[in-house]
Motif scaffolding. Sequence first.
Motif, PDB file in Angstrom:
ATOM      1  N   ARG A 104    -116.191 -14.548   6.799  1.00 44.14           N
ATOM      2  CA  ARG A 104    -115.825 -13.246   6.253  1.00 44.14           C
ATOM      3  C   ARG A 104    -117.088 -12.420   6.065  1.00 44.14           C
ATOM      4  O   ARG A 104    -118.136 -12.955   5.685  1.00 44.14           O
ATOM      5  CB  ARG A 104    -115.108 -13.447   4.922  1.00 44.14           C
ATOM      6  N   VAL A 105    -116.989 -11.129   6.367  1.00 44.08           N
ATOM      7  CA  VAL A 105    -118.145 -10.244   6.221  1.00 44.08           C
ATOM      8  C   VAL A 105    -117.820  -9.149   5.198  1.00 44.08           C
ATOM      9  O   VAL A 105    -116.652  -8.850   4.930  1.00 44.08           O
ATOM     10  CB  VAL A 105    -118.582  -9.627   7.570  1.00 44.08           C
ATOM     11  N   TYR A 106    -118.871  -8.546   4.675  1.00 50.77           N
ATOM     12  CA  TYR A 106    -118.743  -7.577   3.587  1.00 50.77           C
ATOM     13  C   TYR A 106    -119.645  -6.368   3.858  1.00 50.77           C
ATOM     14  O   TYR A 106    -120.510  -6.419   4.721  1.00 50.77           O
ATOM     15  CB  TYR A 106    -119.150  -8.225   2.254  1.00 50.77           C
ATOM     16  N   GLY A 107    -119.424  -5.324   3.078  1.00 47.80           N
ATOM     17  CA  GLY A 107    -120.318  -4.165   3.083  1.00 47.80           C
ATOM     18  C   GLY A 107    -120.388  -3.470   4.426  1.00 47.80           C
ATOM     19  O   GLY A 107    -119.370  -3.209   5.070  1.00 47.80           O
ATOM     20  N   LYS A 108    -121.620  -3.188   4.860  1.00 44.83           N
ATOM     21  CA  LYS A 108    -121.835  -2.465   6.112  1.00 44.83           C
ATOM     22  C   LYS A 108    -121.291  -3.230   7.310  1.00 44.83           C
ATOM     23  O   LYS A 108    -120.801  -2.628   8.271  1.00 44.83           O
ATOM     24  CB  LYS A 108    -123.326  -2.175   6.315  1.00 44.83           C
ATOM     25  N   ALA A 129    -114.960   3.585   7.605  1.00 44.26           N
ATOM     26  CA  ALA A 129    -115.481   3.660   6.231  1.00 44.26           C
ATOM     27  C   ALA A 129    -114.358   3.959   5.243  1.00 44.26           C
ATOM     28  O   ALA A 129    -114.296   3.370   4.153  1.00 44.26           O
ATOM     29  CB  ALA A 129    -116.578   4.710   6.144  1.00 44.26           C
ATOM     30  N   ASP A 130    -113.452   4.874   5.615  1.00 36.51           N
ATOM     31  CA  ASP A 130    -112.318   5.186   4.743  1.00 36.51           C
ATOM     32  C   ASP A 130    -111.393   3.981   4.595  1.00 36.51           C
ATOM     33  O   ASP A 130    -110.888   3.701   3.504  1.00 36.51           O
ATOM     34  CB  ASP A 130    -111.527   6.386   5.280  1.00 36.51           C
ATOM     35  N   CYS A 131    -111.161   3.271   5.703  1.00 32.33           N
ATOM     36  CA  CYS A 131    -110.322   2.062   5.646  1.00 32.33           C
ATOM     37  C   CYS A 131    -110.958   1.023   4.719  1.00 32.33           C
ATOM     38  O   CYS A 131    -110.279   0.417   3.893  1.00 32.33           O
ATOM     39  CB  CYS A 131    -110.132   1.471   7.036  1.00 32.33           C
ATOM     40  N   ALA A 132    -112.263   0.832   4.849  1.00 30.64           N
ATOM     41  CA  ALA A 132    -112.966  -0.146   4.019  1.00 30.64           C
ATOM     42  C   ALA A 132    -112.939   0.262   2.552  1.00 30.64           C
ATOM     43  O   ALA A 132    -112.820  -0.596   1.666  1.00 30.64           O
ATOM     44  CB  ALA A 132    -114.403  -0.303   4.505  1.00 30.64           C
ATOM     45  N   ALA A 133    -113.027   1.568   2.282  1.00 32.25           N
ATOM     46  CA  ALA A 133    -113.051   2.060   0.903  1.00 32.25           C
ATOM     47  C   ALA A 133    -111.734   1.782   0.173  1.00 32.25           C
ATOM     48  O   ALA A 133    -111.720   1.706  -1.059  1.00 32.25           O
ATOM     49  CB  ALA A 133    -113.364   3.548   0.888  1.00 32.25           C
ATOM     50  N   LYS A 134    -110.645   1.619   0.909  1.00 32.19           N
ATOM     51  CA  LYS A 134    -109.349   1.313   0.278  1.00 32.19           C
ATOM     52  C   LYS A 134    -109.346  -0.084  -0.333  1.00 32.19           C
ATOM     53  O   LYS A 134    -108.488  -0.413  -1.147  1.00 32.19           O
ATOM     54  CB  LYS A 134    -108.214   1.459   1.292  1.00 32.19           C
ATOM     55  N   ASP A 135    -110.294  -0.929   0.107  1.00 40.52           N
ATOM     56  CA  ASP A 135    -110.490  -2.262  -0.460  1.00 40.52           C
ATOM     57  C   ASP A 135    -109.231  -3.134  -0.406  1.00 40.52           C
ATOM     58  O   ASP A 135    -108.911  -3.856  -1.351  1.00 40.52           O
ATOM     59  CB  ASP A 135    -111.010  -2.159  -1.895  1.00 40.52           C
ATOM     60  N   ILE A 136    -108.506  -3.046   0.714  1.00 40.19           N
ATOM     61  CA  ILE A 136    -107.304  -3.882   0.872  1.00 40.19           C
ATOM     62  C   ILE A 136    -107.402  -4.798   2.087  1.00 40.19           C
ATOM     63  O   ILE A 136    -106.497  -5.577   2.343  1.00 40.19           O
ATOM     64  CB  ILE A 136    -106.029  -3.011   0.984  1.00 40.19           C
ATOM     65  N   THR A 137    -108.493  -4.708   2.833  1.00 39.04           N
ATOM     66  CA  THR A 137    -108.631  -5.425   4.091  1.00 39.04           C
ATOM     67  C   THR A 137    -109.885  -6.287   4.093  1.00 39.04           C
ATOM     68  O   THR A 137    -110.953  -5.837   3.674  1.00 39.04           O
ATOM     69  CB  THR A 137    -108.704  -4.435   5.273  1.00 39.04           C
ATOM     70  N   ALA A 138    -109.737  -7.488   4.589  1.00 42.09           N
ATOM     71  CA  ALA A 138    -110.895  -8.357   4.841  1.00 42.09           C
ATOM     72  C   ALA A 138    -111.216  -8.282   6.326  1.00 42.09           C
ATOM     73  O   ALA A 138    -110.345  -8.020   7.156  1.00 42.09           O
ATOM     74  CB  ALA A 138    -110.580  -9.793   4.445  1.00 42.09           C
ATOM     75  N   VAL A 139    -112.472  -8.506   6.660  1.00 42.88           N
ATOM     76  CA  VAL A 139    -112.902  -8.568   8.053  1.00 42.88           C
ATOM     77  C   VAL A 139    -113.608  -9.894   8.271  1.00 42.88           C
ATOM     78  O   VAL A 139    -114.415 -10.328   7.449  1.00 42.88           O
ATOM     79  CB  VAL A 139    -113.826  -7.382   8.421  1.00 42.88           C
ATOM     80  N   VAL A 140    -113.270 -10.517   9.386  1.00 40.32           N
ATOM     81  CA  VAL A 140    -113.854 -11.803   9.755  1.00 40.32           C
ATOM     82  C   VAL A 140    -114.615 -11.635  11.061  1.00 40.32           C
ATOM     83  O   VAL A 140    -114.136 -11.001  11.996  1.00 40.32           O
ATOM     84  CB  VAL A 140    -112.762 -12.885   9.907  1.00 40.32           C
ATOM     85  N   LYS A 141    -115.799 -12.209  11.108  1.00 42.72           N
ATOM     86  CA  LYS A 141    -116.650 -12.195  12.301  1.00 42.72           C
ATOM     87  C   LYS A 141    -116.691 -13.611  12.869  1.00 42.72           C
ATOM     88  O   LYS A 141    -116.947 -14.573  12.149  1.00 42.72           O
ATOM     89  CB  LYS A 141    -118.058 -11.757  11.908  1.00 42.72           C
ATOM     90  N   ILE A 142    -116.416 -13.713  14.164  1.00 44.08           N
ATOM     91  CA  ILE A 142    -116.537 -14.995  14.860  1.00 44.08           C
ATOM     92  C   ILE A 142    -117.794 -14.940  15.711  1.00 44.08           C
ATOM     93  O   ILE A 142    -117.941 -14.068  16.565  1.00 44.08           O
ATOM     94  CB  ILE A 142    -115.319 -15.274  15.752  1.00 44.08           C
ATOM     95  N   THR A 143    -118.709 -15.842  15.447  1.00 45.11           N
ATOM     96  CA  THR A 143    -119.908 -15.989  16.264  1.00 45.11           C
ATOM     97  C   THR A 143    -119.590 -17.017  17.336  1.00 45.11           C
ATOM     98  O   THR A 143    -119.375 -18.196  17.042  1.00 45.11           O
ATOM     99  CB  THR A 143    -121.104 -16.450  15.405  1.00 45.11           C
ATOM    100  N   VAL A 144    -119.508 -16.552  18.573  1.00 44.53           N
ATOM    101  CA  VAL A 144    -119.091 -17.420  19.674  1.00 44.53           C
ATOM    102  C   VAL A 144    -120.248 -18.316  20.097  1.00 44.53           C
ATOM    103  O   VAL A 144    -121.358 -17.848  20.347  1.00 44.53           O
ATOM    104  CB  VAL A 144    -118.571 -16.575  20.857  1.00 44.53           C
ATOM    105  N   GLU A 145    -119.963 -19.618  20.198  1.00 44.27           N
ATOM    106  CA  GLU A 145    -120.962 -20.610  20.598  1.00 44.27           C
ATOM    107  C   GLU A 145    -120.773 -21.070  22.037  1.00 44.27           C
ATOM    108  O   GLU A 145    -121.740 -21.439  22.696  1.00 44.27           O
ATOM    109  CB  GLU A 145    -120.899 -21.797  19.633  1.00 44.27           C
ATOM    110  N   GLU A 146    -119.520 -21.084  22.499  1.00 44.15           N
ATOM    111  CA  GLU A 146    -119.200 -21.461  23.884  1.00 44.15           C
ATOM    112  C   GLU A 146    -118.104 -20.536  24.378  1.00 44.15           C
ATOM    113  O   GLU A 146    -117.204 -20.196  23.621  1.00 44.15           O
ATOM    114  CB  GLU A 146    -118.643 -22.890  23.962  1.00 44.15           C
ATOM    115  N   ILE A 147    -118.162 -20.195  25.667  1.00 42.69           N
ATOM    116  CA  ILE A 147    -117.107 -19.343  26.228  1.00 42.69           C
ATOM    117  C   ILE A 147    -116.922 -19.674  27.700  1.00 42.69           C
ATOM    118  O   ILE A 147    -117.901 -19.969  28.401  1.00 42.69           O
ATOM    119  CB  ILE A 147    -117.429 -17.848  26.018  1.00 42.69           C
TER     120      ILE A 147
END
Length: 154
Positions: A104-108, A129-147
């Motif tokens: 999970r990622v936060y902020g910028k 930025a407006d979507c993030a300001a509503k503070d109702i959504t989490a964002v997840v970052k996947i760092t790909v190791e193999e593809i």
Amino acid sequence: MRRSDRQITDFNEIISVLDGCDTIRVAFNGDDYPYVVPLSFGYETIDGKLYIYFHCAKEGKKLDLIERDSRVCVEADKLNGYADRGTSVTADYESVIAFGRAQRVYGKELVHGLELLLGHCKIKGHSAADCAAKDITAVVKITVEEITGKRRFK
């Protein structure tokens, strides 16, 4: 890969396939069974490395599973139609399978992930930025190791 003649080995070609996909499926390590969910996504490549972002509720099964085990598998595919082979019919497809770690990622970085998602999904008229300001959504970052990539025709 059993059919190496269908394998896509060039990273840029694999990214091109991913770019044409509107949905990814992410598999998480579940309790008794794997847990797979289709998701809208955005992505970026930095120095030959792929990062995939998706959004979700601020609490729930996906985040609980990531907290326990960050390893995930990502699948994306494009069906380009079917080809008549005379005595059979086969799919004309392209697909990507990736393995990586989710966090999970936060902020910028949350705002950046939403910008990538809005861009990839071609959603106009909304500010990350407006979507993030509503503070109702989490964002997840996947760092790909193999593809890997695969296609039937081309």
